[in-house]
Design a protein around this motif. Structure first.
Motif, short mmCIF file in Angstrom:
data_model
loop_
_atom_site.label_atom_id
_atom_site.label_comp_id
_atom_site.label_asym_id
_atom_site.label_seq_id
_atom_site.Cartn_x
_atom_site.Cartn_y
_atom_site.Cartn_z
N ASP A 1 -26.84 29.17 -22.19
CA ASP A 1 -27.22 27.88 -22.78
C ASP A 1 -28.63 28.04 -23.37
OD1 ASP A 1 -28.16 25.30 -23.20
OD2 ASP A 1 -27.75 24.59 -21.17
N ASN A 2 -28.74 27.83 -24.69
CA ASN A 2 -30.02 28.00 -25.37
C ASN A 2 -30.56 26.67 -25.90
OD1 ASN A 2 -32.22 29.52 -26.43
ND2 ASN A 2 -31.26 29.51 -28.46
N SER A 3 -30.24 25.58 -25.24
CA SER A 3 -30.75 24.27 -25.66
C SER A 3 -32.24 24.17 -25.34
CB SER A 3 -29.99 23.16 -24.94
OG SER A 3 -30.08 23.31 -23.54
N SER A 4 -32.90 23.16 -25.87
CA SER A 4 -34.35 23.03 -25.70
C SER A 4 -34.77 22.94 -24.24
CB SER A 4 -34.86 21.80 -26.47
OG SER A 4 -34.72 21.98 -27.85
N SER A 5 -33.96 22.29 -23.41
CA SER A 5 -34.33 22.14 -22.00
C SER A 5 -34.40 23.48 -21.27
CB SER A 5 -33.36 21.21 -21.28
OG SER A 5 -32.05 21.74 -21.26
N MET A 6 -33.68 24.49 -21.79
CA MET A 6 -33.71 25.81 -21.16
C MET A 6 -35.02 26.53 -21.42
SD MET A 6 -31.04 26.71 -19.32
CE MET A 6 -30.86 28.49 -19.42
N HIS A 7 -35.82 26.04 -22.37
CA HIS A 7 -37.10 26.67 -22.68
C HIS A 7 -38.25 26.05 -21.89
CE1 HIS A 7 -35.86 29.32 -26.09
NE2 HIS A 7 -34.80 28.53 -25.99
N TYR A 8 -37.90 25.30 -20.88
CA TYR A 8 -38.88 24.70 -19.97
C TYR A 8 -39.07 25.63 -18.77
CZ TYR A 8 -41.08 21.30 -16.85
OH TYR A 8 -41.95 20.66 -16.01
N PRO A 9 -40.25 25.73 -18.19
CA PRO A 9 -41.50 25.12 -18.63
C PRO A 9 -42.18 25.94 -19.74
CG PRO A 9 -41.87 26.35 -16.61
CD PRO A 9 -40.39 26.43 -16.90
N ALA A 10 -43.04 25.27 -20.48
CA ALA A 10 -43.84 25.98 -21.48
C ALA A 10 -44.79 26.92 -20.75
CB ALA A 10 -44.63 24.98 -22.33
N LYS B 1 -33.15 20.67 -29.61
CA LYS B 1 -31.80 21.24 -29.63
C LYS B 1 -31.05 20.74 -28.40
CE LYS B 1 -31.23 25.50 -32.26
NZ LYS B 1 -29.97 25.05 -32.86
N LYS B 2 -30.03 19.95 -28.63
CA LYS B 2 -29.26 19.37 -27.54
C LYS B 2 -28.25 20.38 -27.01
CE LYS B 2 -29.78 14.70 -29.42
NZ LYS B 2 -29.10 13.47 -29.89
N THR B 3 -27.53 19.97 -25.98
CA THR B 3 -26.54 20.84 -25.35
C THR B 3 -25.14 20.29 -25.59
OG1 THR B 3 -28.14 21.15 -23.58
CG2 THR B 3 -25.94 22.03 -23.21
N ASP B 4 -24.28 21.09 -26.19
CA ASP B 4 -22.88 20.69 -26.37
C ASP B 4 -22.00 21.67 -25.58
OD1 ASP B 4 -20.53 19.59 -27.13
OD2 ASP B 4 -20.86 19.73 -29.28
N THR B 5 -22.19 21.65 -24.28
CA THR B 5 -21.49 22.60 -23.41
C THR B 5 -19.98 22.46 -23.52
OG1 THR B 5 -23.34 22.57 -21.85
CG2 THR B 5 -21.23 23.38 -21.03
N VAL B 6 -19.48 21.24 -23.56
CA VAL B 6 -18.04 21.01 -23.55
C VAL B 6 -17.36 21.66 -24.76
CG1 VAL B 6 -16.24 19.25 -23.74
CG2 VAL B 6 -18.18 18.89 -22.21
N THR B 7 -17.87 21.36 -25.96
CA THR B 7 -17.27 21.89 -27.19
C THR B 7 -17.22 23.41 -27.18
OG1 THR B 7 -17.97 20.01 -28.52
CG2 THR B 7 -17.50 22.04 -29.71
N PHE B 8 -18.34 24.03 -26.80
CA PHE B 8 -18.42 25.48 -26.97
C PHE B 8 -17.77 26.26 -25.83
CE2 PHE B 8 -21.95 23.77 -29.57
CZ PHE B 8 -21.34 24.02 -30.79
N LEU B 9 -17.68 25.67 -24.64
CA LEU B 9 -16.91 26.32 -23.58
C LEU B 9 -15.44 26.36 -23.96
CD1 LEU B 9 -18.41 25.22 -20.13
CD2 LEU B 9 -18.85 27.29 -21.47
N HIS B 10 -14.95 25.29 -24.59
CA HIS B 10 -13.56 25.30 -25.07
C HIS B 10 -13.37 26.36 -26.14
CE1 HIS B 10 -11.80 22.02 -22.83
NE2 HIS B 10 -12.75 21.16 -23.19
N GLN B 11 -14.34 26.48 -27.05
CA GLN B 11 -14.22 27.49 -28.11
C GLN B 11 -14.26 28.90 -27.55
OE1 GLN B 11 -16.78 27.01 -31.52
NE2 GLN B 11 -16.35 24.83 -31.72
#
Length: 308
Positions: free
Chosen positions: A87-96, A169-179
């Motif tokens: 998962d490379n969404s913005s929240s994964m880049h925490y903490p600065a 950058k939000k997280t769209d886990t559902v869509t991409f796990l299906h893909q």
């Protein structure tokens, strides 16, 4: 020598392959001294004995050490296919991180080094590895292969994640796990690194994970989080502005005023994730940033023993 100590010694170099090799070599060295000797340098040569199988290849010396039955495997039996998802969404880049801090102290850095270490281990065992990276788009996909060139390409892709700090950058886990589930046709072990932050209903997330299991894949979810801030909510008692890095929404408050209710909500959320994973027979591993990587590697090896 502990893995974290080794990491600190080479942290100034910031070289992902070197760090991953340090993690794995330190881990294997430690496993040689453990009661699970069968999982160490040649752990790929053993699998758990199942009742009804031939006793011809039982390793009785290992049984004497561990009181557990393992059978010897031959190289052609040990090939595993593993697909790592990050998962490379913005929240994964925490903490600065401050400039002096090593990259693996953020959630994405921790996930990248953990993934590189697993890839190093897979390479040593001559197993095939693939990689998917997603956020609000499917950023990267590579199928499972075992060549040196493929391994180098995946390492380069992981390094790229450390050079970027995506905003909103939000997280769209559902869509991409299906893909991803549609792309992986042969039975594989699938390893997901995510902080489980998303706007989707949790039931949709677990249905997507269930989709990944439809070809008898083995799923391991590493739930990556910052223990001090995201779990324990340890902030100074002063007014602060909290910003959602994925949506940009913000709120101002005193941390102490909401700490107790926040901790209860987070504990309930973690417990719900754990219970849902148990229900769907998905291996759930909470992974706090700052912990050493032994937990990641041991979890992988235990699940591999059950899978192959």
């Amino acid at each position: 020598m502990k893995i974290e100590t080794q990491l600190e010694k080479v942290a100034a170099i910031q070289h992902l392959e070197l760090l991953a090799n340090q993690v794995v070599e330190g881990f294997i060295s430690g496993m040689h001294k453990s009661p699970f000797h069968g999982f160490s340098a040649e752990f790929a040569e053993h699998k758990i004995y199942n009742p009804g199988e031939s006793t011809k290849f039982i390793d009785w010396k290992l049984f004497a050490k561990t009181d557990k039955l393992f059978t010897k495997r031959f190289e052609e039996e040990t090939n595993l296919r593993c697909h790592i998802i990050i998962d490379n969404s913005s929240s994964m880049h925490y903490p600065a991180l401050e400039r002096s801090m090593p990259f693996y102290r953020s959630k994405i850095g921790f996930s990248v080094l953990a993934a590189a270490s697993l890839m190093n281990l897979l390479k040593k065992q001559r197993d095939a590895v693939g990689l998917s990276i997603y956020s609000d788009e499917y950023e990267y996909y590579a199928p499972e292969k075992g060549s040196e060139r493929h391994y180098r390409m995946l390492l380069h892709q992981l390094e790229q994640l450390l050079d970027k700090n995506p905003e909103n950058k939000k997280t769209d886990t559902v869509t991409f796990l299906h893909q991803i589930a549609e792309k992986i046709h042969r039975r594989s072990m699938i390893i997901l690194f995510t902080d489980m932050f998303q706007n989707e209903d949790e039931d949709k997330i677990f249905k997507a994970l269930q989709h990944l299991k439809h070809n008898k894949h083995k799923i391991v979810v590493f739930h990556v989080f910052d223990k001090d801030k995201e779990f324990s909510f340890q902030f100074s008692d002063a007014p602060k502005k909290f910003i959602d890095v994925e949506t940009g929404e913000s709120v101002q408050l005193f941390a102490e005023n909401v700490k107790e209710s926040y901790q209860k909500a987070v504990e309930m959320y973690f417990q719900k994730i754990k219970e849902n994973c148990l229900q769907y027979k998905i291996q759930y591993v909470p992974a706090a940033v700052g912990e050493n990587f032994e937990k990641i590697l041991i979890s992988y090896l235990i699940e591999k023993q059950k899978f192959v």
